[in-house]
Structures are given as structure tokens and as C-alpha cells.
Motif scaffolding. Structure first.
Motif, PDB file in Angstrom:
ATOM      1  N   ILE A   1      39.924 -53.743 -10.424  1.00  0.00           N
ATOM      2  CA  ILE A   1      41.174 -53.279 -11.051  1.00  0.00           C
ATOM      3  C   ILE A   1      41.063 -53.472 -12.554  1.00  0.00           C
ATOM      4  O   ILE A   1      40.723 -54.554 -13.027  1.00  0.00           O
ATOM      5  N   MET A   2      41.334 -52.404 -13.275  1.00  0.00           N
ATOM      6  CA  MET A   2      41.289 -52.493 -14.734  1.00  0.00           C
ATOM      7  C   MET A   2      42.722 -52.450 -15.246  1.00  0.00           C
ATOM      8  O   MET A   2      43.491 -51.565 -14.875  1.00  0.00           O
ATOM      9  N   MET A   3      43.083 -53.446 -16.053  1.00  0.00           N
ATOM     10  CA  MET A   3      44.441 -53.505 -16.592  1.00  0.00           C
ATOM     11  C   MET A   3      44.431 -52.967 -18.024  1.00  0.00           C
ATOM     12  O   MET A   3      43.634 -53.421 -18.851  1.00  0.00           O
ATOM     13  N   VAL A   4      45.293 -52.005 -18.321  1.00  0.00           N
ATOM     14  CA  VAL A   4      45.359 -51.467 -19.678  1.00  0.00           C
ATOM     15  C   VAL A   4      46.807 -51.452 -20.157  1.00  0.00           C
ATOM     16  O   VAL A   4      47.735 -51.496 -19.357  1.00  0.00           O
ATOM     17  N   GLY A   5      46.969 -51.378 -21.479  1.00  0.00           N
ATOM     18  CA  GLY A   5      48.331 -51.320 -22.014  1.00  0.00           C
ATOM     19  C   GLY A   5      48.362 -51.791 -23.448  1.00  0.00           C
ATOM     20  O   GLY A   5      47.367 -52.318 -23.966  1.00  0.00           O
ATOM     21  N   LEU A   6      49.491 -51.591 -24.091  1.00  0.00           N
ATOM     22  CA  LEU A   6      49.628 -52.027 -25.479  1.00  0.00           C
ATOM     23  C   LEU A   6      49.802 -53.535 -25.555  1.00  0.00           C
ATOM     24  O   LEU A   6      50.269 -54.171 -24.611  1.00  0.00           O
TER      25      LEU A   6
ATOM     26  N   GLY B   1      38.725 -45.034 -26.715  1.00  0.00           N
ATOM     27  CA  GLY B   1      37.290 -44.824 -26.534  1.00  0.00           C
ATOM     28  C   GLY B   1      36.681 -45.982 -25.765  1.00  0.00           C
ATOM     29  O   GLY B   1      35.912 -45.802 -24.815  1.00  0.00           O
ATOM     30  N   GLU B   2      37.057 -47.180 -26.169  1.00  0.00           N
ATOM     31  CA  GLU B   2      36.500 -48.360 -25.514  1.00  0.00           C
ATOM     32  C   GLU B   2      36.934 -48.448 -24.046  1.00  0.00           C
ATOM     33  O   GLU B   2      36.132 -48.748 -23.159  1.00  0.00           O
ATOM     34  N   LEU B   3      38.212 -48.172 -23.812  1.00  0.00           N
ATOM     35  CA  LEU B   3      38.706 -48.245 -22.435  1.00  0.00           C
ATOM     36  C   LEU B   3      38.026 -47.192 -21.562  1.00  0.00           C
ATOM     37  O   LEU B   3      37.682 -47.452 -20.402  1.00  0.00           O
ATOM     38  N   GLN B   4      37.810 -46.007 -22.145  1.00  0.00           N
ATOM     39  CA  GLN B   4      37.116 -44.954 -21.386  1.00  0.00           C
ATOM     40  C   GLN B   4      35.688 -45.376 -21.038  1.00  0.00           C
ATOM     41  O   GLN B   4      35.210 -45.132 -19.931  1.00  0.00           O
ATOM     42  N   GLU B   5      35.053 -46.041 -21.998  1.00  0.00           N
ATOM     43  CA  GLU B   5      33.680 -46.510 -21.734  1.00  0.00           C
ATOM     44  C   GLU B   5      33.639 -47.507 -20.590  1.00  0.00           C
ATOM     45  O   GLU B   5      32.776 -47.437 -19.716  1.00  0.00           O
ATOM     46  N   ILE B   6      34.580 -48.449 -20.621  1.00  0.00           N
ATOM     47  CA  ILE B   6      34.615 -49.450 -19.532  1.00  0.00           C
ATOM     48  C   ILE B   6      34.848 -48.729 -18.212  1.00  0.00           C
ATOM     49  O   ILE B   6      34.172 -48.970 -17.218  1.00  0.00           O
ATOM     50  N   LYS B   7      35.813 -47.809 -18.232  1.00  0.00           N
ATOM     51  CA  LYS B   7      36.157 -47.110 -16.997  1.00  0.00           C
ATOM     52  C   LYS B   7      34.952 -46.358 -16.436  1.00  0.00           C
ATOM     53  O   LYS B   7      34.652 -46.433 -15.247  1.00  0.00           O
ATOM     54  N   GLN B   8      34.257 -45.620 -17.317  1.00  0.00           N
ATOM     55  CA  GLN B   8      33.102 -44.850 -16.853  1.00  0.00           C
ATOM     56  C   GLN B   8      32.022 -45.754 -16.287  1.00  0.00           C
ATOM     57  O   GLN B   8      31.384 -45.439 -15.298  1.00  0.00           O
TER      58      GLN B   8
ATOM     59  N   LEU C   1      43.102 -41.764 -19.707  1.00  0.00           N
ATOM     60  CA  LEU C   1      42.419 -42.641 -18.754  1.00  0.00           C
ATOM     61  C   LEU C   1      42.692 -42.313 -17.293  1.00  0.00           C
ATOM     62  O   LEU C   1      42.116 -42.913 -16.410  1.00  0.00           O
ATOM     63  N   ASP C   2      43.579 -41.356 -17.066  1.00  0.00           N
ATOM     64  CA  ASP C   2      43.935 -40.998 -15.703  1.00  0.00           C
ATOM     65  C   ASP C   2      44.235 -42.260 -14.876  1.00  0.00           C
ATOM     66  O   ASP C   2      43.492 -42.606 -13.946  1.00  0.00           O
TER      67      ASP C   2
END
Ligand code: GDP
Length: 297
Positions: A104-109, A204-211, A241-242
Motif C-alpha cells: 500500500i502506497m500512501m500519498v497526499g499533501l 514525478g517521484e511518486l510516479q517513479e515509486i508506483k511504477q 497517480l490513478d
């Protein structure tokens, strides 16, 4: 709770129609007008309100109510069902990977409650679902964020994987998953970096982690007290990030939380959990139907 004002108004409105043995088109029109105002005043998105009212009207003036023995109650049932539908209908479950660990990846401001929610979610998974989670400190920009997660891990007696602030978040996430496999942790919850505002570097960074890690869930943590901003933030994060689900925090607050009700309608993504306080056991699975009942009394 954040929906108290909305709840009071809606309850007053529907009280007028509950006991009616006959419901006229005029009654429905008056009721929907008041429901509309209450929702707008609670800061629910204009278009979302418009669509909702249209559906309530269609159903409340239709056969289902006319042929009912208790039309007043039937109208309220319609409002409740539509409100639940707006918030996502049936409650959606948390994913389980075919081969553990579930990631599970947690994202947010920053400030939305991401780190706290990471701890709360791990706590919930362990207590309610008997899981063995591991937390991952992937916010390398703020040493305080790593400390905060480690403190949470200590409080909860759960392991926190960290490589300090020098490592790359993608490496941290991948190494954490390897370690979780070795140590038989079935959930890995990655606390990523937040910023005060959305910016390209962050995304960009979050997309990299996700990929790289291909998570089973990407949960967006949103502060329900930030009004329409919460909806805009949810839209941008989702575009980039879908995300697979939303966690609404600070629903215990007393500001108008109505905007949060629009998130599902605007993004199409389910609200999976709600933060109801600062304590680590104050995270609840979000049940749209129960929330609708709570709001309408
Ligand atoms: P992050 O920057 O997104 O990681 O945010 P934090 O997890 O540090 O949380 C920011 C603040 O919000 C902290 O003071 C938390 O205790 C508080 N917080 C988080 N979730 C909730 C909640 O559901 N209710 C309340 N009242 N406070 C919360």
C-alpha cells in the motif's frame, strides 16, 4: 463531527415529510429544494448537488413512492440511498495481493494526516484483520517525518523500515518489500513524501515509486477540513497517480465537511477509510450507507 451542520438541516427537512400519508409533487419539490440548499451550504460541489437532486426527484415522484404504504418514509429512503450512492454505494474492501506482501502506497499533501494514517492503518490491519504489517519511511526530505513514523512504530510495536535521508525513495520501497518477504510481513505500507502544494517533482517521484513497486493500493490521504481544495487535490493526485482509494481525515473536526462528499463523485474513486481523531485507533472503515444514515439520523 464534520457533517453536523448538514445533518441538522437535513434532519429538519425530512422530518416534515416523514409522517405524511400522501406525498404530493409539491412536497417533493419543497423537500428537494431544502436538501439542495443544505448540501450547497455544507460546501458540496455544485454539479454534484445538481445531479443528486435530479435523481432524488425522479425517484421520489415515481412509482416506488406513490405505490408505497408509507410514502413519507419511502421518500427518506430514497434520499438516504442516493446520498450513500454519492459517497460510493457499497463499502469497498482493501486489496489482498495473491502473493504477500500486499503493498500500500500512501500519498497526499503535507499536513493531511498521511503519516498518522499510515500508523492507524497498520494498527487497524493488525487488530481487525490479524495482519502483520511493516511501515516504510520513504519521505527522505524531512528527517522529522522519518522520526515521526519511527515513534508511531514504537508506540504500536510495529517494525519501521528506514534507510535515513540519504537513500532514494524507490530503493527504500524495494528494499523494504524484500525485507518484508524475508520476515513474512503480509502488508507493507509506504509513507511517501508530501509537499505543501502539488508540484511536478513530487508527482514525478511518486510516479517513479508506483511504477517500480507496482502497489496493490494507492491511498490518497485528504484533509476533509480543507473544503473544495480537498476535491481539487484529489482530482490532481488521481489524474497523475490513478489512486485506488481515498482516506478522509479529520472528520471529527467541526468545519463544513461537505466538500469531501463530492470526492467520490468527482474522481470516481471510493472513500475507504475515515480518520475520526488524532489517536491511533481512530480510523474507521468508511461505509457510505452507514454514513448516510448517520447524516440523516
Ligand atoms: P502528514 O504531513 O500528512 O504526514 O500529516 P501528519 O500525519 O503529521 O498529521 C498532521 C496533523 O493532523 C497531526 O497533528 C495529526 O495528529 C493530525 N491528524 C491526522 N489525522 C487526524 C484526524 O483524523 N483527526 C484529527 N483531529 N487530527 C488528525
Amino acid at each position: 463531527m464534520a457533517f453536523e451542520g448538514l445533518s441538522d438541516r437535513l434532519q429538519n427537512t425530512i422530518k416534515k415529510i416523514t409522517g405524511k400519508g400522501k406525498v404530493s409533487e409539491q412536497d417533493v419539490k419543497e423537500m428537494t429544494r431544502e436538501v439542495r440548499l443544505a448540501l450547497l451550504e455544507a460546501d458540496v460541489n455544485f454539479k454534484v448537488v445538481k445531479d443528486l437532486i435530479k435523481r432524488i426527484k425522479e425517484r421520489a415522484i415515481g412509482q416506488e413512492v406513490l405505490e408505497s404504504l408509507t410514502p413519507g418514509q419511502q421518500v427518506i429512503k430514497v434520499v438516504k440511498e442516493e446520498l450513500a450512492e454519492l459517497m460510493g454505494g457499497e463499502q469497498s474492501k482493501i486489496a489482498v495481493a495473491n502473493k504477500p506482501p500486499t503493498v500500500i502506497m500512501m500519498v497526499g499533501l503535507q499536513g493531511a494526516g498521511k503519516t498518522t494514517t499510515t500508523g492507524k492503518l497498520a494498527n487497524l490491519l493488525r487488530k481487525k484483520h490479524n495482519r502483520k504489517p511493516m511501515l516504510v519511511a520513504a519521505d527522505v526530505y524531512r528527517p522529522a517525518a522519518i522520526n515521526q513514523l519511527e515513534t508511531l512504530g514504537n508506540q504500536l510495536d510495529l517494525p519501521v523500515f528506514s534507510l535515513g535521508t540519504e537513500a532514494n525513495p524507490v530503493d527504500i520501497a524495494n528494499q523494504a518489500i524484500e525485507k518484508a518477504k524475508e520476515e513474512h510481513h503480509d502488508y507493507v505500507i509506504i509513507d511517501t513524501a508530501g509537499r505543501l502544494h502539488i508540484d511536478e517533482n513530487l508527482m514525478g517521484e511518486l510516479q517513479e515509486i508506483k511504477q517500480s513497486v507496482n502497489p496493490d493500493e494507492v491511498f490518497l490521504v485528504v484533509d476533509s477540513m480543507t473544503g473544495q481544495d480537498a476535491v481539487n487535490v484529489a482530482e490532481s493526485f488521481d489524474e497523475q497517480l490513478d489512486v485506488t482509494g481515498v482516506v478522509l481525515t479529520k472528520l471529527d473536526g467541526d468545519t463544513r465537511g461537505g466538500a469531501a462528499l463530492s470526492i467520490r463523485a468527482v474522481t470516481g474513486k471510493p472513500i475507504k477509510f475515515a480518520g475520526m481523531g488524532e489517536k491511533l485507533d481512530q480510523l474507521e472503515a468508511f461505509h457510505p450507507d452507514r454514513m448516510a444514515s448517520r447524516i440523516l439520523g
